[in-house]
Design a protein around this motif. Structure first.
Motif, PDB file in Angstrom:
ATOM      1  N   ALA A  68      15.706  -1.012 -24.778  1.00  9.99           N
ATOM      2  CA  ALA A  68      15.271  -1.413 -25.513  1.00  9.99           C
ATOM      3  C   ALA A  68      14.725  -0.231 -27.172  1.00  9.99           C
ATOM      4  N   CYS A  69      14.853  -1.051 -27.731  1.00  3.32           N
ATOM      5  CA  CYS A  69      14.288   0.096 -28.748  1.00  3.32           C
ATOM      6  C   CYS A  69      12.658  -0.622 -29.646  1.00  3.32           C
ATOM      7  N   GLY A  70      12.082   0.576 -30.367  1.00  2.14           N
ATOM      8  CA  GLY A  70      11.014   0.351 -30.816  1.00  2.14           C
ATOM      9  C   GLY A  70       9.557   0.480 -29.791  1.00  2.14           C
ATOM     10  N   THR A  71       8.851  -1.106 -29.987  1.00  2.00           N
ATOM     11  CA  THR A  71       8.139  -1.212 -29.190  1.00  2.00           C
ATOM     12  C   THR A  71       9.007  -1.802 -28.309  1.00  2.00           C
ATOM     13  N   SER A  72       9.801  -3.039 -28.055  1.00  2.00           N
ATOM     14  CA  SER A  72      10.159  -3.721 -26.654  1.00  2.00           C
ATOM     15  C   SER A  72      10.183  -2.490 -26.357  1.00  2.00           C
ATOM     16  N   TYR A  73      10.320  -0.907 -26.346  1.00  2.00           N
ATOM     17  CA  TYR A  73      11.571  -0.136 -25.403  1.00  2.00           C
ATOM     18  C   TYR A  73       9.758   0.607 -25.003  1.00  2.00           C
ATOM     19  N   ILE A  92      15.681  -5.854 -23.841  1.00  2.00           N
ATOM     20  CA  ILE A  92      14.445  -6.791 -24.064  1.00  2.00           C
ATOM     21  C   ILE A  92      14.226  -6.420 -25.727  1.00  2.00           C
ATOM     22  N   SER A  93      14.290  -7.308 -26.104  1.00  2.00           N
ATOM     23  CA  SER A  93      14.017  -7.552 -27.765  1.00  2.00           C
ATOM     24  C   SER A  93      13.583  -9.207 -28.453  1.00  2.00           C
ATOM     25  N   GLN A  94      12.593  -8.779 -29.013  1.00  2.00           N
ATOM     26  CA  GLN A  94      11.753  -9.733 -30.121  1.00  2.00           C
ATOM     27  C   GLN A  94      13.226 -10.782 -30.536  1.00  2.00           C
ATOM     28  N   SER A  95      13.575  -9.853 -31.197  1.00  2.00           N
ATOM     29  CA  SER A  95      14.673 -10.490 -32.524  1.00  2.00           C
ATOM     30  C   SER A  95      15.806 -11.242 -31.514  1.00  2.00           C
ATOM     31  N   GLY A  96      16.328 -11.095 -30.560  1.00  3.25           N
ATOM     32  CA  GLY A  96      17.484 -10.764 -30.385  1.00  3.25           C
ATOM     33  C   GLY A  96      19.040 -10.229 -31.500  1.00  3.25           C
ATOM     34  N   GLU A  97      18.494  -9.839 -31.969  1.00  3.44           N
ATOM     35  CA  GLU A  97      19.280  -9.769 -33.194  1.00  3.44           C
ATOM     36  C   GLU A  97      19.898  -7.845 -33.457  1.00  3.44           C
ATOM     37  N   THR A  98      18.478  -7.452 -32.544  1.00  2.00           N
ATOM     38  CA  THR A  98      18.899  -5.732 -33.323  1.00  2.00           C
ATOM     39  C   THR A  98      19.963  -5.024 -32.450  1.00  2.00           C
ATOM     40  N   MET A  99      20.754  -5.035 -33.608  1.00  2.16           N
ATOM     41  CA  MET A  99      22.391  -4.369 -33.159  1.00  2.16           C
ATOM     42  C   MET A  99      22.667  -3.170 -31.866  1.00  2.16           C
ATOM     43  N   ALA A 140       4.658 -10.882 -39.134  1.00  2.00           N
ATOM     44  CA  ALA A 140       4.873  -9.457 -39.754  1.00  2.00           C
ATOM     45  C   ALA A 140       5.710  -8.364 -39.224  1.00  2.00           C
ATOM     46  N   VAL A 141       6.412  -7.156 -39.611  1.00  2.00           N
ATOM     47  CA  VAL A 141       7.285  -6.465 -39.370  1.00  2.00           C
ATOM     48  C   VAL A 141       6.876  -5.538 -38.152  1.00  2.00           C
ATOM     49  N   ALA A 142       5.417  -5.224 -37.505  1.00  2.00           N
ATOM     50  CA  ALA A 142       4.615  -5.198 -36.729  1.00  2.00           C
ATOM     51  C   ALA A 142       4.722  -5.977 -35.862  1.00  2.00           C
ATOM     52  N   SER A 143       5.816  -5.549 -34.737  1.00  2.00           N
ATOM     53  CA  SER A 143       5.516  -6.326 -33.342  1.00  2.00           C
ATOM     54  C   SER A 143       3.825  -6.157 -32.759  1.00  2.00           C
ATOM     55  N   THR A 144       3.430  -7.630 -32.164  1.00  2.00           N
ATOM     56  CA  THR A 144       2.817  -7.596 -31.956  1.00  2.00           C
ATOM     57  C   THR A 144       1.848  -8.439 -30.247  1.00  2.00           C
ATOM     58  N   THR A 171       3.983 -10.839 -24.448  1.00  2.78           N
ATOM     59  CA  THR A 171       4.413 -11.587 -24.333  1.00  2.78           C
ATOM     60  C   THR A 171       5.723 -10.797 -23.044  1.00  2.78           C
ATOM     61  N   GLN A 172       5.700  -9.970 -23.315  1.00  2.00           N
ATOM     62  CA  GLN A 172       7.022  -9.111 -22.909  1.00  2.00           C
ATOM     63  C   GLN A 172       6.717  -8.865 -22.587  1.00  2.00           C
ATOM     64  N   LEU A 173       5.386  -8.438 -21.645  1.00  2.00           N
ATOM     65  CA  LEU A 173       4.962  -7.700 -20.557  1.00  2.00           C
ATOM     66  C   LEU A 173       4.793  -8.158 -20.021  1.00  2.00           C
ATOM     67  N   ALA A 212       0.516   4.839 -31.411  1.00  2.00           N
ATOM     68  CA  ALA A 212       1.166   5.246 -32.847  1.00  2.00           C
ATOM     69  C   ALA A 212       1.768   5.289 -32.923  1.00  2.00           C
ATOM     70  N   LEU A 213       2.759   4.095 -32.231  1.00  2.94           N
ATOM     71  CA  LEU A 213       3.402   3.570 -33.988  1.00  2.94           C
ATOM     72  C   LEU A 213       2.931   2.677 -34.144  1.00  2.94           C
ATOM     73  N   LYS A 214       1.888   2.031 -33.746  1.00  4.46           N
ATOM     74  CA  LYS A 214       1.278   1.158 -35.116  1.00  4.46           C
ATOM     75  C   LYS A 214       1.174   2.110 -35.953  1.00  4.46           C
ATOM     76  N   LEU A 215       0.496   2.937 -35.917  1.00  2.00           N
ATOM     77  CA  LEU A 215      -0.508   3.408 -36.548  1.00  2.00           C
ATOM     78  C   LEU A 215       1.043   4.456 -38.144  1.00  2.00           C
ATOM     79  N   LYS A 216       1.471   4.914 -37.193  1.00  2.00           N
ATOM     80  CA  LYS A 216       2.292   5.115 -38.155  1.00  2.00           C
ATOM     81  C   LYS A 216       3.750   4.675 -38.960  1.00  2.00           C
ATOM     82  N   GLU A 217       3.655   3.509 -37.836  1.00  3.24           N
ATOM     83  CA  GLU A 217       4.638   2.363 -39.076  1.00  3.24           C
ATOM     84  C   GLU A 217       3.244   1.350 -40.042  1.00  3.24           C
ATOM     85  N   LEU A 218       2.242   1.378 -40.106  1.00  2.00           N
ATOM     86  CA  LEU A 218       1.631   0.556 -40.859  1.00  2.00           C
ATOM     87  C   LEU A 218       0.782   1.754 -41.336  1.00  2.00           C
TER      88      LEU A 218
HETATM   89  C1  F6R Z   1       7.193  -1.445 -34.277  1.00  2.00           C
HETATM   90  C2  F6R Z   1       8.561  -2.845 -34.091  1.00  2.00           C
HETATM   91  C3  F6R Z   1       9.835  -1.905 -34.119  1.00  2.00           C
HETATM   92  C4  F6R Z   1      10.484  -3.402 -33.142  1.00  2.00           C
HETATM   93  C5  F6R Z   1      12.404  -2.549 -32.584  1.00  2.00           C
HETATM   94  C6  F6R Z   1      13.078  -3.230 -31.317  1.00  2.00           C
HETATM   95  O1  F6R Z   1       6.358  -2.237 -34.072  1.00  2.00           O
HETATM   96  O2  F6R Z   1       8.334  -4.168 -34.391  1.00  2.00           O
HETATM   97  O3  F6R Z   1      10.058  -1.206 -33.295  1.00  2.00           O
HETATM   98  O4  F6R Z   1      10.630  -3.622 -31.756  1.00  2.00           O
HETATM   99  O5  F6R Z   1      13.242  -2.458 -33.452  1.00  2.00           O
HETATM  100  O6  F6R Z   1      13.097  -4.934 -32.383  1.00  2.00           O
HETATM  101  P1  F6R Z   1      13.311  -6.215 -31.458  1.00  2.00           P
HETATM  102  O7  F6R Z   1      12.317  -6.378 -30.256  1.00  2.00           O
HETATM  103  O8  F6R Z   1      13.631  -6.964 -32.396  1.00  2.00           O
HETATM  104  O9  F6R Z   1      14.963  -5.507 -30.838  1.00  2.00           O
END
Ligand code: F6R
Length: 614
Positions: free
Chosen positions: A302-307, A349-356, A400-404, A409-411, A486-492
């Motif tokens: 996974a990447c980012g928050t999903s990681y 794990i990917s919210q969008s299902g499109e993360t390359m 919103a760009v930042a995942s909440t 729900t991933q958890l 920390a990620l939330k604070l950096k990105e926002l």
């Molecule tokens: C941070 C955030 C990103 C995503 C990451 C993976 O708030 O939203 O770090 O978590 O880009 O995205 P998905 O889950 O769509 O693969």
């Protein structure tokens, strides 16, 4: 990244397209443009910056009132985000217009070939090459869809392409490879878009497009073929949320709405998954119990928050399912030589299902015959199609760009999977699994309780808006929570913020502590004596060096009071579920602090909601 909208019907195309682009703003972009076709004439308008600039341009330059059009929000990859590089791009004669999401990797060679053939390219983009290639193919075929198929066969990389041609005012053509594109099916009108949010106000009937498919959109209907022109199989579905879910509903920001929606989102992830007998049923998992019993290793990508959700999953899987579990950044995974086999289960794990990066990791695992399970929020996205099974999180659209809410729900999804494997493999007694499931079912209430006590957190955030740096510490599952805070604070808030495992402090990071530095510490439940005592010692160590300690601990945990400059109480829950309640204050903290600094928390600078390029 990049938002795409295409429309053909009876309404003024410009209105439909600009409204669609507004609903895709969350994807992240730095320029925008539209093309409209009326009476055989193609007109375009484009501007660097946000949609407001495009709207100004449209006020100055009236485009014809056609009923066929397309629009684009661009997240720059090739060429600066200026007016010239904004999409749509046109061919030499201005008769073909193209918009694009993704990266065409062989564009330099294609561009050189086009220039040699006499084409004049006006931008620095990879996209423009496609407009000129279509021009050449149209000259021989006269058929835009056939021209698109021929062009796509020559392209390398990832792309969604949408094109229109002055010669046909009832045709929009789209194509996709490794990049999202969905069809919205209306009555006498049809839509194309990067995601359903763009057309949800007009129709909830959608068609999922597969890899390397080309779609012809006309008022009367939709035709889909593969790149050879053969009829292609597609999947139609009904979107289970409506336009109100894609609106702010009285909140100033989508992020605030999505934070507030978390109790409902967590409940929806659980819905229908706990049977009357208290046992779990995960219908869409499509990996049989026999196959699950054969699994001897789990790898999460996974990447980012999903990681971060994946890091927490590791604790749950190892504890309940008794299986070794590795967690890997998807962007790194495919460049190693991971040891996988038919008995390895890879969970993406990917919210969008499109993360390359996540999609590429899944393909890498597929080549090595691993079993693939996706955890995803977006129905109709690519990831579930590429996996053997899927667990949808049902969080509703996250704008919103930042995942909440996607994170929480991933958890829940990973807890369900870990407990399900324990149930199937018998690694925990049935009554233990049953008891955990009952406690998991109480989590929506616990998250709601936390949300009701956030005013002091908001006040704290406002008081720290002038700080340069904030550190986050945690142990066990509190460590990924610290990373997430920390990620939330950096990105926002665009502030320096770092998360550490508290045990690592003395191995280096403690040198960062100076008088007044805010350090947020996530304390494990008191029931975890050893862990708990260790982190209380860590708090004392940083406080002795002048740090301002902000402590998130179970309500009634008096042992931390003497060392906490600020104490944030969260409800007592089992250790493994604690991230569900300790993450919420960190989301609220980052959101409020960024807002106090005047930032747009829905669209942080440089970020895109779904990262569709590597
Ligand atoms: C941070 C955030 C990103 C995503 C990451 C993976 O708030 O939203 O770090 O978590 O880009 O995205 P998905 O889950 O769509 O693969």
């Amino acid at each position: 990244m990049c938002g795409i909208v295409g429309y053909v019907g009876e309404r003024p195309a410009l209105d439909v397209v600009v409204e669609g682009l507004a609903r895709l703003e969350y994807r992240g972009y730095d320029s925008a443009g539209v093309a409209v076709l009326a009476d055989g004439a193609l007109a375009t308008a484009k501007r660097a910056g946000k949609l407001v600039n495009l709207r100004e341009a449209l006020a100055e330059q009236t485009l014809p009132a056609g009923t066929l059009g397309m629009g684009h929000t661009r997240w720059a990859t090739h060429g600066a985000p200026n007016d010239r590089n904004a999409h749509p791009h046109t061919d030499c004669g201005g008769n073909v217009a193209v918009i694009h999401n993704g990266i065409i990797e062989n564009f330099a060679a294609l561009r050189a070939e086009l220039e040699e053939g006499g084409h004049k390219l006006r931008s620095d983009t990879d996209t423009e090459a496609v407009a000129h290639m279509l021009e050449d193919e149209l000259a021989s075929t006269g058929d835009l869809a056939e021209a698109m198929r021929k062009v796509c066969r020559r392209l390398e990389g990832a792309f969604t392409l949408v094109a229109v041609h002055a010669g046909d005012d009832d045709l929009v053509v789209g194509a996709r490879r490794n990049s999202p594109l969905v069809v919205g099916v209306g009555d006498g009108e049809n839509f194309l878009a990067s995601d359903v949010a763009a057309f949800i106000a007009h129709t909830r009937d959608a068609i999922e497009l597969g890899q390397d498919q080309v779609v012809e959109l006309r008022k009367a209907g939709v035709t889909v073929t593969d790149l050879e022109g053969r009829p292609a199989e597609t999947k139609a579905y009904h979107v289970d949320w409506d336009v109100s879910a894609a609106e702010k509903g009285g909140y100033d920001y989508f992020m605030l709405k999505e934070i507030a929606e978390q109790p409902r989102a967590v409940a929806d992830t659980l819905l229908g998954r706990i049977g009357a007998d208290g046992r779990l049923t995960l219908d869409e998992m499509r990996i049989s119990d026999r196959e699950l019993r054969e699994v001897d290793k789990i790898i999460i990508v996974a990447c980012g928050t999903s990681y971060h959700a994946g890091l927490i999953a590791k604790y749950a899987i190892e504890h309940w399912a008794g299986l070794p579990c590795e967690v890997e950044l998807a962007s790194e995974f495919r460049y190693r030589d991971p040891i996988l086999s038919r008995t390895t289960l890879v969970i993406a794990i990917s919210q969008s299902g499109e993360t390359m990066d996540a999609l590429m990791a899944v393909r890498h695992a597929r080549e090595q015959h691993a079993k693939l399970l996706g955890i995803c929020n977006v129905n109709g996205s690519t990831l579930p199609r590429e996996c053997d099974g899927v667990l949808y999180t049902h969080a509703g659209p996250e704008i919103a760009v930042a995942s909440t809410k996607a994170f929480l729900t991933q958890l829940v999804a990973v807890y369900l999977i870990a407990l399900y494997i324990a149930q199937v493999r018998g690694t925990k007694f049935g009554d233990e699994v049953f008891a955990m499931i009952q406690l998991l079912a109480q989590m929506p209430e616990k998250v709601d309780e936390v949300l009701g006590t956030m005013e002091p957190v908001r006040e704290l955030a406002r008081s720290l808006a002038g700080e340069k740096s904030v550190l986050f510490l945690g142990r066990h599952v509190g460590f990924p929570v610290a990373l997430e805070g920390a990620l939330k604070l950096k990105e926002l808030a665009y502030m320096h913020a770092e998360g550490f495992a508290a045990g690592e402090l003395k191995h280096g990071p403690i040198a960062l502590i100076e008088p007044g530095l805010p350090v947020i510490v996530v304390v494990p439940p008191r029931s975890r004596d050893v862990l708990h005592d260790k982190i209380v010692s860590n708090i004392q160590e940083i406080r002795a060096r002048g740090a301002r300690t902000i402590v998130i601990a179970e309500e009634g945990d008096t042992s931390v009071e003497p060392y906490a400059d600020t104490l944030i109480g969260v409800p007592a829950v089992p250790t493994l579920f604690q991230p569900l309640v300790t993450t919420v204050p960190l989301q609220v903290f980052a959101c409020e602090l960024a807002t106090a600094k005047g930032h747009d928390v829905d669209q942080p600078r440089n970020l895109a909601k779904s990262v569709t390029v590597e």
